[in-house]
Motif scaffolding. Structure first.
Motif, PDB file in Angstrom:
ATOM      1  N   ASP A 181       1.177   5.185  -2.255  1.00  0.00           N
ATOM      2  CA  ASP A 181       0.723   6.098  -3.298  1.00  0.00           C
ATOM      3  C   ASP A 181       1.877   6.953  -3.789  1.00  0.00           C
ATOM      4  O   ASP A 181       2.881   7.143  -3.085  1.00  0.00           O
ATOM      5  CB  ASP A 181      -0.384   7.016  -2.776  1.00  0.00           C
ATOM      6  CG  ASP A 181      -1.699   6.286  -2.551  1.00  0.00           C
ATOM      7  OD1 ASP A 181      -1.889   5.214  -3.170  1.00  0.00           O
ATOM      8  OD2 ASP A 181      -2.521   6.783  -1.770  1.00  0.00           O
ATOM      9  N   HIS A 229      -4.540   4.457  -4.246  1.00  0.00           N
ATOM     10  CA  HIS A 229      -5.809   5.171  -4.304  1.00  0.00           C
ATOM     11  C   HIS A 229      -6.042   5.657  -5.728  1.00  0.00           C
ATOM     12  O   HIS A 229      -5.103   6.044  -6.425  1.00  0.00           O
ATOM     13  CB  HIS A 229      -5.812   6.351  -3.336  1.00  0.00           C
ATOM     14  CG  HIS A 229      -7.179   6.915  -3.095  1.00  0.00           C
ATOM     15  ND1 HIS A 229      -7.720   7.891  -3.897  1.00  0.00           N
ATOM     16  CD2 HIS A 229      -8.123   6.607  -2.166  1.00  0.00           C
ATOM     17  CE1 HIS A 229      -8.932   8.188  -3.456  1.00  0.00           C
ATOM     18  NE2 HIS A 229      -9.205   7.427  -2.406  1.00  0.00           N
ATOM     19  N   ARG A 230      -7.305   5.635  -6.132  1.00  0.00           N
ATOM     20  CA  ARG A 230      -7.625   5.982  -7.514  1.00  0.00           C
ATOM     21  C   ARG A 230      -7.180   7.405  -7.871  1.00  0.00           C
ATOM     22  O   ARG A 230      -6.870   7.697  -9.034  1.00  0.00           O
ATOM     23  CB  ARG A 230      -9.129   5.819  -7.767  1.00  0.00           C
ATOM     24  CG  ARG A 230      -9.482   5.757  -9.239  1.00  0.00           C
ATOM     25  CD  ARG A 230     -10.941   5.377  -9.432  1.00  0.00           C
ATOM     26  NE  ARG A 230     -11.266   4.095  -8.845  1.00  0.00           N
ATOM     27  CZ  ARG A 230     -11.038   2.916  -9.430  1.00  0.00           C
ATOM     28  NH1 ARG A 230     -10.448   2.886 -10.616  1.00  0.00           N
ATOM     29  NH2 ARG A 230     -11.373   1.799  -8.823  1.00  0.00           N
ATOM     30  N   SER A 231      -7.109   8.292  -6.894  1.00  0.00           N
ATOM     31  CA  SER A 231      -6.673   9.661  -7.167  1.00  0.00           C
ATOM     32  C   SER A 231      -5.213   9.725  -7.598  1.00  0.00           C
ATOM     33  O   SER A 231      -4.770  10.735  -8.139  1.00  0.00           O
ATOM     34  CB  SER A 231      -6.883  10.534  -5.923  1.00  0.00           C
ATOM     35  OG  SER A 231      -6.087  10.065  -4.841  1.00  0.00           O
ATOM     36  N   CYS A 232      -4.459   8.645  -7.357  1.00  0.00           N
ATOM     37  CA  CYS A 232      -3.034   8.591  -7.721  1.00  0.00           C
ATOM     38  C   CYS A 232      -2.785   7.673  -8.911  1.00  0.00           C
ATOM     39  O   CYS A 232      -1.646   7.257  -9.147  1.00  0.00           O
ATOM     40  CB  CYS A 232      -2.209   8.124  -6.523  1.00  0.00           C
ATOM     41  SG  CYS A 232      -2.271   9.229  -5.091  1.00  0.00           S
ATOM     42  N   HIS A 284      -6.509  -0.487  -7.898  1.00  0.00           N
ATOM     43  CA  HIS A 284      -6.974   0.848  -7.527  1.00  0.00           C
ATOM     44  C   HIS A 284      -8.127   0.726  -6.540  1.00  0.00           C
ATOM     45  O   HIS A 284      -9.039  -0.087  -6.738  1.00  0.00           O
ATOM     46  CB  HIS A 284      -7.432   1.625  -8.756  1.00  0.00           C
ATOM     47  CG  HIS A 284      -6.318   1.906  -9.719  1.00  0.00           C
ATOM     48  ND1 HIS A 284      -6.519   2.093 -11.074  1.00  0.00           N
ATOM     49  CD2 HIS A 284      -4.979   2.012  -9.529  1.00  0.00           C
ATOM     50  CE1 HIS A 284      -5.363   2.319 -11.666  1.00  0.00           C
ATOM     51  NE2 HIS A 284      -4.416   2.266 -10.749  1.00  0.00           N
ATOM     52  N   HIS A 319       2.865   4.625   3.878  1.00  0.00           N
ATOM     53  CA  HIS A 319       1.880   5.678   3.615  1.00  0.00           C
ATOM     54  C   HIS A 319       1.758   6.563   4.856  1.00  0.00           C
ATOM     55  O   HIS A 319       1.305   6.124   5.907  1.00  0.00           O
ATOM     56  CB  HIS A 319       0.528   5.046   3.286  1.00  0.00           C
ATOM     57  CG  HIS A 319      -0.342   5.900   2.434  1.00  0.00           C
ATOM     58  ND1 HIS A 319      -0.796   7.140   2.833  1.00  0.00           N
ATOM     59  CD2 HIS A 319      -0.862   5.694   1.196  1.00  0.00           C
ATOM     60  CE1 HIS A 319      -1.559   7.654   1.875  1.00  0.00           C
ATOM     61  NE2 HIS A 319      -1.600   6.798   0.867  1.00  0.00           N
ATOM     62  N   ARG A 325       0.859  -1.196   0.000  1.00  0.00           N
ATOM     63  CA  ARG A 325       0.000   0.000   0.000  1.00  0.00           C
ATOM     64  C   ARG A 325       0.888   1.236   0.000  1.00  0.00           C
ATOM     65  O   ARG A 325       1.484   1.612   1.019  1.00  0.00           O
ATOM     66  CB  ARG A 325      -0.895  -0.012   1.238  1.00  0.00           C
ATOM     67  CG  ARG A 325      -1.821   1.209   1.363  1.00  0.00           C
ATOM     68  CD  ARG A 325      -2.935   1.169   0.336  1.00  0.00           C
ATOM     69  NE  ARG A 325      -3.776   2.358   0.465  1.00  0.00           N
ATOM     70  CZ  ARG A 325      -3.587   3.475  -0.234  1.00  0.00           C
ATOM     71  NH1 ARG A 325      -2.604   3.534  -1.140  1.00  0.00           N
ATOM     72  NH2 ARG A 325      -4.390   4.504  -0.068  1.00  0.00           N
ATOM     73  N   ASP A 342     -11.021   2.989  -3.970  1.00  0.00           N
ATOM     74  CA  ASP A 342     -11.690   4.270  -3.771  1.00  0.00           C
ATOM     75  C   ASP A 342     -11.746   4.664  -2.303  1.00  0.00           C
ATOM     76  O   ASP A 342     -11.949   5.837  -1.984  1.00  0.00           O
ATOM     77  CB  ASP A 342     -13.109   4.224  -4.341  1.00  0.00           C
ATOM     78  CG  ASP A 342     -13.107   4.059  -5.857  1.00  0.00           C
ATOM     79  OD1 ASP A 342     -12.523   4.922  -6.540  1.00  0.00           O
ATOM     80  OD2 ASP A 342     -13.664   3.062  -6.335  1.00  0.00           O
ATOM     81  N   ASP A 343     -11.604   3.700  -1.420  1.00  0.00           N
ATOM     82  CA  ASP A 343     -11.626   3.994   0.019  1.00  0.00           C
ATOM     83  C   ASP A 343     -10.853   2.915   0.757  1.00  0.00           C
ATOM     84  O   ASP A 343     -10.532   1.858   0.196  1.00  0.00           O
ATOM     85  CB  ASP A 343     -13.069   4.082   0.542  1.00  0.00           C
ATOM     86  CG  ASP A 343     -13.869   2.820   0.233  1.00  0.00           C
ATOM     87  OD1 ASP A 343     -13.468   1.728   0.682  1.00  0.00           O
ATOM     88  OD2 ASP A 343     -14.886   2.932  -0.477  1.00  0.00           O
ATOM     89  N   GLU A 344     -10.559   3.190   2.011  1.00  0.00           N
ATOM     90  CA  GLU A 344      -9.713   2.273   2.776  1.00  0.00           C
ATOM     91  C   GLU A 344     -10.435   1.006   3.178  1.00  0.00           C
ATOM     92  O   GLU A 344      -9.805  -0.020   3.451  1.00  0.00           O
ATOM     93  CB  GLU A 344      -9.146   2.994   4.007  1.00  0.00           C
ATOM     94  CG  GLU A 344      -8.185   4.118   3.659  1.00  0.00           C
ATOM     95  CD  GLU A 344      -7.095   3.693   2.684  1.00  0.00           C
ATOM     96  OE1 GLU A 344      -6.514   2.603   2.873  1.00  0.00           O
ATOM     97  OE2 GLU A 344      -6.829   4.442   1.721  1.00  0.00           O
TER      98      GLU A 344
END
Length: 325
Positions: A8, A40-43, A53, A74, A6, A55-57
């Motif tokens: 990012d 995380h999808r934002s990365c 990917h 992280h 995990r 969307d939440d933990e």
């Protein structure tokens, strides 16, 4: 056996977490592990095609419970988050730098600095012998290279866009530009402007190199960001002036600068005017140290005594032999 990593990466976060985890993945794969990043999808712009990917933990907790091992690198995970993850996966390896997240449980904590953790950590892996270096560092032959360059490398993203101001300052102070080699990360900010300046002034430049050891082998002195590259430069015996660009680099510099092989200049959390002054300070130090042969020789000796290239293998073996459940 399957390990989930995990970590990012982004312009703001940088690439350091992913790079050092990749070094660890190589060591695990040599022992037969299957390894996969969870990001995380934002990365996703900084991820690879086989990454998972989320969307939440909560989605990650579900994945973690099904794996044989989780490696967590992280900073957004605080003690309560790590405790929750540990309840889902007892084979948890936490990579840490600052030791500032409070007391948390884990099977292992990895920190290449000398730090003390609570007894909730079943097996702390601390000190430079556990520094995570990529496989290329174990096979590099230093005798093939003559250190004669000033290496400038400000990390995978150069988030403070320092490379160009440093180059321009070196030019103003009449440093021999033909002695400079710039290493840009694949996602370095302001890369096009740096490349244009380098082309105009005949500065050697490389971008996104898969193997960096040849450049480090040619370095008489380096100006570098102070992330995981610190341990790489130490293992190669490169005297360095570190540009601190993030808070999480504080403790490594607090431990390494007093050893005498490197210097540091803080550039994070300051105004634009102050940053310009700090760049000038950094360049002034580079000019002075470039000609200080006694300091360079002793710094190289000290640096090489601190870090070897076997940290990732040590960690992978300890973890593989210490799995629970």
């Amino acid at each position: 056996m399957k390990a989930l990593i995990r970590a990012d990466a982004s312009v703001q976060i940088g690439m350091g977490h992913r790079v050092r985890c990749q070094a660890l993945i190589s060591a695990f794969q040599a022992l037969g592990w299957q390894c996969q990043f969870v990001v995380h999808r934002s990365c996703c712009a900084f991820s690879e095609s086989n990454d998972v990917h989320i969307d939440d933990e909560q989605a990650f907790l579900t994945l973690a419970a099904e794996a044989d091992l989780v490696v967590l690198d992280h900073y957004q995970y605080q003690a309560s988050d790590i405790q929750r993850l540990y309840q889902h996966q007892p084979n948890l390896l936490v990579l840490d730098d600052m030791n500032d997240r409070g007391v948390f449980p884990a099977r292992w904590v990895l920190n290449p600095l000398h730090e003390e953790y609570s007894n909730l950590i079943l097996e702390p892996l601390t000190g430079p012998r556990f520094a995570l270096l990529r496989p290329e560092f174990s096979t590099f032959d230093q005798t093939l290279y003559q250190p004669e360059k000033l290496l400038i490398t400000l990390g995978g993203t150069d988030p403070l866009t320092l490379t160009l101001p440093i180059l321009k300052s070196l030019q103003r102070h009449e440093f021999p530009l033909e002695k400079i080699h710039v290493l840009l990360g694949e996602n370095a900010a302001n890369a096009e402007a740096v490349k244009a300046f380098s082309a105009e002034h005949k500065v050697n430049i490389s971008k996104g190199l898969a193997e960096v050891t040849p450049l480090m082998g040619q370095a008489k002195l380096a100006i570098s960001a102070a992330g995981g590259t610190l341990f790489e430069l130490a293992s190669m015996g490169v005297p360095t002036i570190f540009a601190q660009v993030a808070d999480n680099q504080t403790r490594s510099l607090e431990q390494h600068v007093p050893l005498g092989w490197c210097k540091s200049v803080r550039l994070e959390n300051v105004s634009s005017a102050q940053r310009a002054q700090q760049v000038e300070k950094l360049v002034y130090q580079a000019q002075q140290l470039w000609f200080d042969l006694s300091w360079l020789t002793e710094s190289r000796r000290v640096a090489m005594s601190l870090v070897d290239s076997n940290g990732a293998d040590r960690v992978a073996n300890v973890v593989t032999n210490g799995l629970v459940g």
